[in-house]
Write a protein that holds these residues in place. Sequence first.
Motif, PDB file in Angstrom:
ATOM      1  N   THR A 136      -4.546  20.720 -24.128  1.00 49.92           N
ATOM      2  CA  THR A 136      -4.027  19.842 -23.077  1.00 49.92           C
ATOM      3  C   THR A 136      -4.827  20.006 -21.787  1.00 49.92           C
ATOM      4  O   THR A 136      -5.118  19.026 -21.099  1.00 49.92           O
ATOM      5  CB  THR A 136      -2.546  20.142 -22.805  1.00 49.92           C
ATOM      6  OG1 THR A 136      -2.382  21.551 -22.554  1.00 49.92           O
ATOM      7  CG2 THR A 136      -1.691  19.739 -24.001  1.00 49.92           C
ATOM      8  N   ALA A 137      -5.199  21.243 -21.458  1.00 47.59           N
ATOM      9  CA  ALA A 137      -5.984  21.484 -20.249  1.00 47.59           C
ATOM     10  C   ALA A 137      -7.395  20.929 -20.399  1.00 47.59           C
ATOM     11  O   ALA A 137      -7.967  20.374 -19.452  1.00 47.59           O
ATOM     12  CB  ALA A 137      -6.027  22.980 -19.945  1.00 47.59           C
ATOM     13  N   LEU A 139      -8.379  18.332 -22.265  1.00 49.79           N
ATOM     14  CA  LEU A 139      -8.371  16.881 -22.181  1.00 49.79           C
ATOM     15  C   LEU A 139      -8.124  16.402 -20.757  1.00 49.79           C
ATOM     16  O   LEU A 139      -8.679  15.385 -20.326  1.00 49.79           O
ATOM     17  CB  LEU A 139      -7.322  16.309 -23.136  1.00 49.79           C
ATOM     18  CG  LEU A 139      -7.592  16.564 -24.623  1.00 49.79           C
ATOM     19  CD1 LEU A 139      -6.502  15.922 -25.478  1.00 49.79           C
ATOM     20  CD2 LEU A 139      -8.963  16.050 -25.033  1.00 49.79           C
ATOM     21  N   ARG A 140      -7.290  17.132 -20.018  1.00 45.84           N
ATOM     22  CA  ARG A 140      -7.064  16.757 -18.625  1.00 45.84           C
ATOM     23  C   ARG A 140      -8.353  16.933 -17.810  1.00 45.84           C
ATOM     24  O   ARG A 140      -8.719  16.078 -16.995  1.00 45.84           O
ATOM     25  CB  ARG A 140      -5.926  17.597 -18.033  1.00 45.84           C
ATOM     26  CG  ARG A 140      -5.581  17.210 -16.590  1.00 45.84           C
ATOM     27  CD  ARG A 140      -4.273  17.844 -16.155  1.00 45.84           C
ATOM     28  NE  ARG A 140      -4.302  19.302 -16.270  1.00 45.84           N
ATOM     29  CZ  ARG A 140      -3.598  20.000 -17.149  1.00 45.84           C
ATOM     30  NH1 ARG A 140      -2.830  19.368 -18.037  1.00 45.84           N
ATOM     31  NH2 ARG A 140      -3.668  21.316 -17.192  1.00 45.84           N
ATOM     32  N   SER A 141      -9.062  18.049 -18.042  1.00 46.21           N
ATOM     33  CA  SER A 141     -10.299  18.306 -17.302  1.00 46.21           C
ATOM     34  C   SER A 141     -11.385  17.313 -17.654  1.00 46.21           C
ATOM     35  O   SER A 141     -12.109  16.831 -16.767  1.00 46.21           O
ATOM     36  CB  SER A 141     -10.799  19.727 -17.591  1.00 46.21           C
ATOM     37  OG  SER A 141      -9.922  20.690 -17.070  1.00 46.21           O
ATOM     38  N   TRP A 142     -11.511  16.997 -18.948  1.00 46.33           N
ATOM     39  CA  TRP A 142     -12.626  16.162 -19.408  1.00 46.33           C
ATOM     40  C   TRP A 142     -12.319  14.681 -19.270  1.00 46.33           C
ATOM     41  O   TRP A 142     -13.094  13.921 -18.673  1.00 46.33           O
ATOM     42  CB  TRP A 142     -12.928  16.508 -20.861  1.00 46.33           C
ATOM     43  CG  TRP A 142     -14.166  15.891 -21.437  1.00 46.33           C
ATOM     44  CD1 TRP A 142     -15.309  15.554 -20.762  1.00 46.33           C
ATOM     45  CD2 TRP A 142     -14.401  15.537 -22.803  1.00 46.33           C
ATOM     46  NE1 TRP A 142     -16.233  15.023 -21.621  1.00 46.33           N
ATOM     47  CE2 TRP A 142     -15.707  15.001 -22.890  1.00 46.33           C
ATOM     48  CE3 TRP A 142     -13.631  15.642 -23.967  1.00 46.33           C
ATOM     49  CZ2 TRP A 142     -16.257  14.558 -24.083  1.00 46.33           C
ATOM     50  CZ3 TRP A 142     -14.182  15.211 -25.166  1.00 46.33           C
ATOM     51  CH2 TRP A 142     -15.484  14.674 -25.226  1.00 46.33           C
ATOM     52  N   ARG A 143     -11.179  14.241 -19.821  1.00 43.95           N
ATOM     53  CA  ARG A 143     -10.888  12.816 -19.891  1.00 43.95           C
ATOM     54  C   ARG A 143     -10.382  12.227 -18.579  1.00 43.95           C
ATOM     55  O   ARG A 143     -10.484  11.021 -18.365  1.00 43.95           O
ATOM     56  CB  ARG A 143      -9.861  12.544 -20.995  1.00 43.95           C
ATOM     57  CG  ARG A 143     -10.440  12.660 -22.401  1.00 43.95           C
ATOM     58  CD  ARG A 143      -9.414  12.295 -23.435  1.00 43.95           C
ATOM     59  NE  ARG A 143     -10.003  12.197 -24.774  1.00 43.95           N
ATOM     60  CZ  ARG A 143      -9.298  12.037 -25.879  1.00 43.95           C
ATOM     61  NH1 ARG A 143      -7.976  11.939 -25.814  1.00 43.95           N
ATOM     62  NH2 ARG A 143      -9.900  11.959 -27.055  1.00 43.95           N
ATOM     63  N   GLU A 144      -9.810  13.061 -17.740  1.00 49.11           N
ATOM     64  CA  GLU A 144      -9.260  12.533 -16.491  1.00 49.11           C
ATOM     65  C   GLU A 144     -10.132  12.921 -15.292  1.00 49.11           C
ATOM     66  O   GLU A 144     -10.757  12.065 -14.670  1.00 49.11           O
ATOM     67  CB  GLU A 144      -7.828  13.045 -16.305  1.00 49.11           C
ATOM     68  CG  GLU A 144      -6.871  12.578 -17.401  1.00 49.11           C
ATOM     69  CD  GLU A 144      -5.476  13.142 -17.228  1.00 49.11           C
ATOM     70  OE1 GLU A 144      -5.125  13.561 -16.108  1.00 49.11           O
ATOM     71  OE2 GLU A 144      -4.719  13.170 -18.226  1.00 49.11           O
ATOM     72  N   ILE A 145     -10.219  14.211 -14.996  1.00 52.06           N
ATOM     73  CA  ILE A 145     -10.920  14.643 -13.779  1.00 52.06           C
ATOM     74  C   ILE A 145     -12.416  14.385 -13.886  1.00 52.06           C
ATOM     75  O   ILE A 145     -13.023  13.733 -13.028  1.00 52.06           O
ATOM     76  CB  ILE A 145     -10.633  16.133 -13.509  1.00 52.06           C
ATOM     77  CG1 ILE A 145      -9.133  16.346 -13.316  1.00 52.06           C
ATOM     78  CG2 ILE A 145     -11.418  16.607 -12.285  1.00 52.06           C
ATOM     79  CD1 ILE A 145      -8.717  17.796 -13.249  1.00 52.06           C
TER      80      ILE A 145
END
Length: 228
Positions: A136-137, A139-145
């Motif tokens: 989850t961390a 995907l948040r770092s790569w796909r969002e931020i």
Amino acid sequence: MSFIVLFRRDGSSEERLAARGLDVGALAGAILADDDAPGSLSILVGQNEPRELGLYRDGDDFSPPYDIVLRSDFRDEPSLLRSVRRVQAAGGFDLAHAFEVEETRVKGGSRPIPHGCQAGIHMMHPLFFHEDLPRTALLRSWREIHADLAVRIHVGAETYSQFLVLKRMMNGPDFGGFSSLHFPSRDAMMNGYFESDRGRAEIRHDIRHFIRGLPPRLFATLHTYERP
């Protein structure tokens, strides 16, 4: 099922260059003629990395890490493996690594893709992710931020996709994903890979949160085909 397959021929730089000179259109036609062929496919033909970009590559070897890349959807693994054997036979490639992937299109893709060789330069970057980072961390770092930052910094790119590896096959390296950028021209890439030195520094700082290594990028000519 979406797959990325990496091919490389052993031997000298001249032998590898000769392998990259295969008839891409004929190869694509043979793959798409199978009864269980995919509806479309992309073939990347590697080229030397522009050393002027200064992309953290060690040594003086700027040849592509892989010679040919096949990217497509296949009905199942047996149909994928038949296409892999076709490519290996056509170019005499000794090595093939396959990955089942999930694509997230971040930028571009709204206009139709022409048939055959595409103008510009394509870049695909294999990625090693931190092993202790929860999914989850990551995907948040790569796909969002990171995705938002990359669109702002890589201003010359007309498309940007992220491919998350779901399954490694054929003794593939433990790549966790691939990033993929397409630049409409060499000038667009040279002048817009980073929008500024500050942008370059921002990207380098950000990727340390989720990437543990930087394998060489593949710069390539992109060929796209659809089944008749």
